[in-house]
Design a protein around this motif. Structure first.
Motif, PDB file in Angstrom:
ATOM      1  N   ASN A 195     -40.282  20.732   9.487  1.00 13.15           N
ATOM      2  CA  ASN A 195     -40.280  22.113   9.960  1.00 13.15           C
ATOM      3  C   ASN A 195     -39.211  22.909   9.214  1.00 13.15           C
ATOM      4  OD1 ASN A 195     -37.691  22.193  11.420  1.00 13.15           O
ATOM      5  ND2 ASN A 195     -38.683  20.913  12.987  1.00 13.15           N
ATOM      6  N   PHE A 196     -39.279  24.201   9.362  1.00 10.65           N
ATOM      7  CA  PHE A 196     -38.458  25.119   8.571  1.00 10.65           C
ATOM      8  C   PHE A 196     -36.971  24.817   8.699  1.00 10.65           C
ATOM      9  CE2 PHE A 196     -35.935  29.068   8.622  1.00 10.65           C
ATOM     10  CZ  PHE A 196     -36.092  29.467   7.306  1.00 10.65           C
ATOM     11  N   ARG A 197     -36.478  24.675   9.926  1.00 11.50           N
ATOM     12  CA  ARG A 197     -35.040  24.491  10.130  1.00 11.50           C
ATOM     13  C   ARG A 197     -34.545  23.176   9.540  1.00 11.50           C
ATOM     14  NH1 ARG A 197     -34.612  26.498  16.459  1.00 11.50           N
ATOM     15  NH2 ARG A 197     -34.536  28.756  16.047  1.00 11.50           N
ATOM     16  N   GLU A 198     -35.270  22.110   9.799  1.00 13.39           N
ATOM     17  CA  GLU A 198     -34.836  20.799   9.306  1.00 13.39           C
ATOM     18  C   GLU A 198     -34.855  20.741   7.782  1.00 13.39           C
ATOM     19  OE1 GLU A 198     -37.481  18.129  11.227  1.00 13.39           O
ATOM     20  OE2 GLU A 198     -36.325  18.049  13.099  1.00 13.39           O
ATOM     21  N   LEU A 199     -35.919  21.273   7.179  1.00 13.83           N
ATOM     22  CA  LEU A 199     -36.020  21.243   5.718  1.00 13.83           C
ATOM     23  C   LEU A 199     -34.973  22.149   5.079  1.00 13.83           C
ATOM     24  CD1 LEU A 199     -37.627  20.048   3.378  1.00 13.83           C
ATOM     25  CD2 LEU A 199     -39.148  22.032   3.497  1.00 13.83           C
ATOM     26  N   ARG A 200     -34.759  23.314   5.667  1.00 16.79           N
ATOM     27  CA  ARG A 200     -33.736  24.242   5.155  1.00 16.79           C
ATOM     28  C   ARG A 200     -32.358  23.595   5.183  1.00 16.79           C
ATOM     29  NH1 ARG A 200     -32.434  28.592   9.429  1.00 16.79           N
ATOM     30  NH2 ARG A 200     -31.582  26.663  10.316  1.00 16.79           N
ATOM     31  N   ASP A 201     -31.987  23.001   6.300  1.00 17.07           N
ATOM     32  CA  ASP A 201     -30.659  22.421   6.446  1.00 17.07           C
ATOM     33  C   ASP A 201     -30.482  21.196   5.548  1.00 17.07           C
ATOM     34  OD1 ASP A 201     -30.257  24.394   8.297  1.00 17.07           O
ATOM     35  OD2 ASP A 201     -30.470  23.089  10.054  1.00 17.07           O
ATOM     36  N   ASP A 202     -31.549  20.402   5.392  1.00 22.48           N
ATOM     37  CA  ASP A 202     -31.447  19.199   4.572  1.00 22.48           C
ATOM     38  C   ASP A 202     -31.299  19.556   3.099  1.00 22.48           C
ATOM     39  OD1 ASP A 202     -31.345  16.356   4.530  1.00 22.48           O
ATOM     40  OD2 ASP A 202     -33.371  16.304   3.716  1.00 22.48           O
ATOM     41  N   LYS A 203     -32.052  20.558   2.645  1.00 22.17           N
ATOM     42  CA  LYS A 203     -31.976  20.951   1.239  1.00 22.17           C
ATOM     43  C   LYS A 203     -30.678  21.682   0.916  1.00 22.17           C
ATOM     44  CE  LYS A 203     -36.721  20.907  -0.376  1.00 22.17           C
ATOM     45  NZ  LYS A 203     -37.713  21.590  -1.241  1.00 22.17           N
ATOM     46  N   ALA A 204     -29.995  22.170   1.929  1.00 23.36           N
ATOM     47  CA  ALA A 204     -28.711  22.834   1.699  1.00 23.36           C
ATOM     48  C   ALA A 204     -27.602  21.836   1.387  1.00 23.36           C
ATOM     49  CB  ALA A 204     -28.335  23.672   2.915  1.00 23.36           C
ATOM     50  N   LEU A 205     -27.825  20.566   1.668  1.00 25.33           N
ATOM     51  CA  LEU A 205     -26.830  19.533   1.386  1.00 25.33           C
ATOM     52  C   LEU A 205     -26.788  19.224  -0.109  1.00 25.33           C
ATOM     53  CD1 LEU A 205     -27.739  17.044   4.274  1.00 25.33           C
ATOM     54  CD2 LEU A 205     -25.889  18.737   4.256  1.00 25.33           C
ATOM     55  N   ASP A 206     -25.625  18.764  -0.593  1.00 29.11           N
ATOM     56  CA  ASP A 206     -25.520  18.368  -1.997  1.00 29.11           C
ATOM     57  C   ASP A 206     -26.506  17.246  -2.318  1.00 29.11           C
ATOM     58  OD1 ASP A 206     -23.525  20.223  -2.442  1.00 29.11           O
ATOM     59  OD2 ASP A 206     -21.903  18.808  -1.988  1.00 29.11           O
ATOM     60  N   THR A 207     -26.635  16.313  -1.404  1.00 27.20           N
ATOM     61  CA  THR A 207     -27.619  15.233  -1.521  1.00 27.20           C
ATOM     62  C   THR A 207     -28.431  15.189  -0.234  1.00 27.20           C
ATOM     63  OG1 THR A 207     -26.110  13.926  -2.903  1.00 27.20           O
ATOM     64  CG2 THR A 207     -27.984  12.771  -1.921  1.00 27.20           C
ATOM     65  N   PRO A 208     -29.679  15.669  -0.271  1.00 23.27           N
ATOM     66  CA  PRO A 208     -30.489  15.681   0.948  1.00 23.27           C
ATOM     67  C   PRO A 208     -30.636  14.283   1.539  1.00 23.27           C
ATOM     68  CG  PRO A 208     -31.506  17.022  -0.762  1.00 23.27           C
ATOM     69  CD  PRO A 208     -30.363  16.292  -1.410  1.00 23.27           C
ATOM     70  N   VAL A 209     -30.586  14.205   2.854  1.00 22.32           N
ATOM     71  CA  VAL A 209     -30.731  12.916   3.531  1.00 22.32           C
ATOM     72  C   VAL A 209     -32.154  12.404   3.396  1.00 22.32           C
ATOM     73  CG1 VAL A 209     -30.582  11.726   5.752  1.00 22.32           C
ATOM     74  CG2 VAL A 209     -28.905  13.501   5.166  1.00 22.32           C
ATOM     75  N   PHE A 210     -33.120  13.305   3.507  1.00 21.41           N
ATOM     76  CA  PHE A 210     -34.524  12.925   3.402  1.00 21.41           C
ATOM     77  C   PHE A 210     -35.173  13.674   2.247  1.00 21.41           C
ATOM     78  CE2 PHE A 210     -33.612  12.286   8.000  1.00 21.41           C
ATOM     79  CZ  PHE A 210     -33.736  10.899   8.007  1.00 21.41           C
ATOM     80  N   GLY A 211     -34.564  13.552   1.084  1.00 21.00           N
ATOM     81  CA  GLY A 211     -35.110  14.191  -0.106  1.00 21.00           C
ATOM     82  C   GLY A 211     -36.367  13.498  -0.596  1.00 21.00           C
ATOM     83  N   SER A 212     -36.981  14.077  -1.602  1.00 19.09           N
ATOM     84  CA  SER A 212     -38.201  13.517  -2.175  1.00 19.09           C
ATOM     85  C   SER A 212     -37.935  12.158  -2.805  1.00 19.09           C
ATOM     86  CB  SER A 212     -38.768  14.476  -3.228  1.00 19.09           C
ATOM     87  OG  SER A 212     -39.097  15.726  -2.654  1.00 19.09           O
ATOM     88  N   LYS A 213     -38.975  11.337  -2.850  1.00 22.85           N
ATOM     89  CA  LYS A 213     -38.905  10.025  -3.471  1.00 22.85           C
ATOM     90  C   LYS A 213     -39.595  10.090  -4.833  1.00 22.85           C
ATOM     91  CE  LYS A 213     -36.932   7.879  -0.010  1.00 22.85           C
ATOM     92  NZ  LYS A 213     -35.578   7.305  -0.111  1.00 22.85           N
ATOM     93  N   TYR A 214     -38.992   9.448  -5.822  1.00 16.87           N
ATOM     94  CA  TYR A 214     -39.521   9.495  -7.184  1.00 16.87           C
ATOM     95  C   TYR A 214     -39.706   8.092  -7.738  1.00 16.87           C
ATOM     96  CZ  TYR A 214     -37.590  14.236  -6.801  1.00 16.87           C
ATOM     97  OH  TYR A 214     -37.274  15.497  -6.377  1.00 16.87           O
ATOM     98  N   TRP A 215     -40.619   7.975  -8.690  1.00 21.30           N
ATOM     99  CA  TRP A 215     -40.640   6.773  -9.515  1.00 21.30           C
ATOM    100  C   TRP A 215     -40.642   7.198 -10.973  1.00 21.30           C
ATOM    101  CZ3 TRP A 215     -44.476   7.606  -5.785  1.00 21.30           C
ATOM    102  CH2 TRP A 215     -45.712   8.072  -6.251  1.00 21.30           C
ATOM    103  N   TYR A 216     -40.164   6.300 -11.810  1.00 26.38           N
ATOM    104  CA  TYR A 216     -39.904   6.624 -13.209  1.00 26.38           C
ATOM    105  C   TYR A 216     -40.716   5.726 -14.138  1.00 26.38           C
ATOM    106  CZ  TYR A 216     -35.942   9.384 -11.566  1.00 26.38           C
ATOM    107  OH  TYR A 216     -35.165  10.320 -10.938  1.00 26.38           O
ATOM    108  N   GLY A 217     -41.019   6.268 -15.309  1.00 28.86           N
ATOM    109  CA  GLY A 217     -41.710   5.487 -16.320  1.00 28.86           C
ATOM    110  C   GLY A 217     -40.792   4.432 -16.909  1.00 28.86           C
ATOM    111  N   ARG A 218     -41.393   3.456 -17.556  1.00 22.53           N
ATOM    112  CA  ARG A 218     -40.610   2.386 -18.157  1.00 22.53           C
ATOM    113  C   ARG A 218     -39.836   2.894 -19.371  1.00 22.53           C
ATOM    114  NH1 ARG A 218     -44.742  -2.833 -18.200  1.00 22.53           N
ATOM    115  NH2 ARG A 218     -44.897  -3.080 -15.930  1.00 22.53           N
ATOM    116  N   GLY A 219     -38.706   2.241 -19.621  1.00 24.51           N
ATOM    117  CA  GLY A 219     -37.947   2.523 -20.832  1.00 24.51           C
ATOM    118  C   GLY A 219     -38.626   1.850 -22.019  1.00 24.51           C
ATOM    119  N   THR A 220     -37.860   1.535 -23.038  1.00 29.26           N
ATOM    120  CA  THR A 220     -38.423   0.902 -24.223  1.00 29.26           C
ATOM    121  C   THR A 220     -38.928  -0.504 -23.885  1.00 29.26           C
ATOM    122  OG1 THR A 220     -36.855   2.113 -25.612  1.00 29.26           O
ATOM    123  CG2 THR A 220     -37.962   0.225 -26.606  1.00 29.26           C
ATOM    124  N   THR A 221     -40.168  -0.784 -24.272  1.00 27.30           N
ATOM    125  CA  THR A 221     -40.752  -2.106 -24.062  1.00 27.30           C
ATOM    126  C   THR A 221     -41.292  -2.638 -25.384  1.00 27.30           C
ATOM    127  OG1 THR A 221     -42.919  -1.172 -23.468  1.00 27.30           O
ATOM    128  CG2 THR A 221     -41.372  -1.604 -21.667  1.00 27.30           C
TER     129      THR A 221
END
Length: 234
Positions: A199-225
């Motif tokens: 909801n608006f309040r929770e997302l607003r307050d979380d994104k205001a943090l330097d490091t969001p507690v429930f930020g987005s999750k990412y995956w990354y491509g492989r390095g050199t193989t």
């Protein structure tokens, strides 16, 4: 806290794009290659969103009936599908020597990769308080910014391939090697928004943090193989 299952009903998706490739033998030993895939993949409607969970007292207090809750439409229309890069380009060459060895290289450029958006955050749950009314501090301008879909940085990957073959007596020996992501490029290949701050309040307050507690999750491509192959045919 409860674990829920998210159900989207009546999803429509639109895939628009074009692909083409070209290959040219510029000399008896050198070949040039190129390819491109250009697309736009989006949600084409606003599907219905339901959540289900265990039918316990906690779920009942949260508005679930028999472990089921209808959130109405999720406003997903025109959001991009999280289906990898929507645009991709490749250029390269291949050299084939008369002495039975060859070498090639390609540069691959990827663009328009998007995060997978949270349907719950795009439902009425985002702007509605517990009493069913819109939050009294709801800011539409800020809300649009919070709901803006993240686009990942474009990136380029360079790959090398090569090989050689020999005839020794009655045997044929082949060697093949490849190096993928030669420059060890670091890039996000996908990810998803969490639905915990829906909801608006929770997302607003979380994104205001330097490091969001429930930020987005990412995956990354492989390095050199690296890959090596040696084969013997007889």
């Amino acid at each position: 806290m409860a674990f829920v299952q998210e159900i989207l009903q009546g999803i429509e998706k639109q895939h628009v794009g074009a692909e083409f490739g070209v290959e040219a033998q510029v000399t008896p030993t050198i070949k040039l290659k190129g390819a491109a895939a250009i697309g736009q993949f989006t949600y084409n409607n606003n599907p219905n969103l339901f959540l289900s969970t265990e039918p316990d007292d906690e779920a009942l207090a949260a508005g679930f009936i028999d472990g089921f809750k209808d959130f109405g439409q999720s406003k997903l229309k025109d959001y991009k599908l999280a289906a990898g890069p929507q645009n991709a380009y490749s250029v390269g060459f291949e050299y084939s020597d008369p002495d039975y060895w060859w070498f090639g290289a390609t540069a691959n450029f990827f663009a328009n990769t998007y995060i997978d958006v949270s349907p719950l955050t795009r439902s009425s749950n985002f702007s509605t308080d517990f009493d069913g009314n819109v939050f009294n501090d709801y800011d539409e301008v800020l809300a649009r910014e919070l709901l803006k879909q993240e686009r990942f940085d474009d990136y380029m990957v360079v790959n090398l391939i090569g090989g050689k073959s020999w005839k020794v007596s009655e045997y044929y020996i082949g060697f093949f090697a490849s190096i993928n992501n030669l420059l060890d490029q670091v890039y996000k290949s996908g990810g998803f928004e969490q639905g915990r701050n829906a909801n608006f309040r929770e997302l607003r307050d979380d994104k205001a943090l330097d490091t969001p507690v429930f930020g987005s999750k990412y995956w990354y491509g492989r390095g050199t193989t690296y890959f090596l192959n040696l084969n013997v045919r007889f």
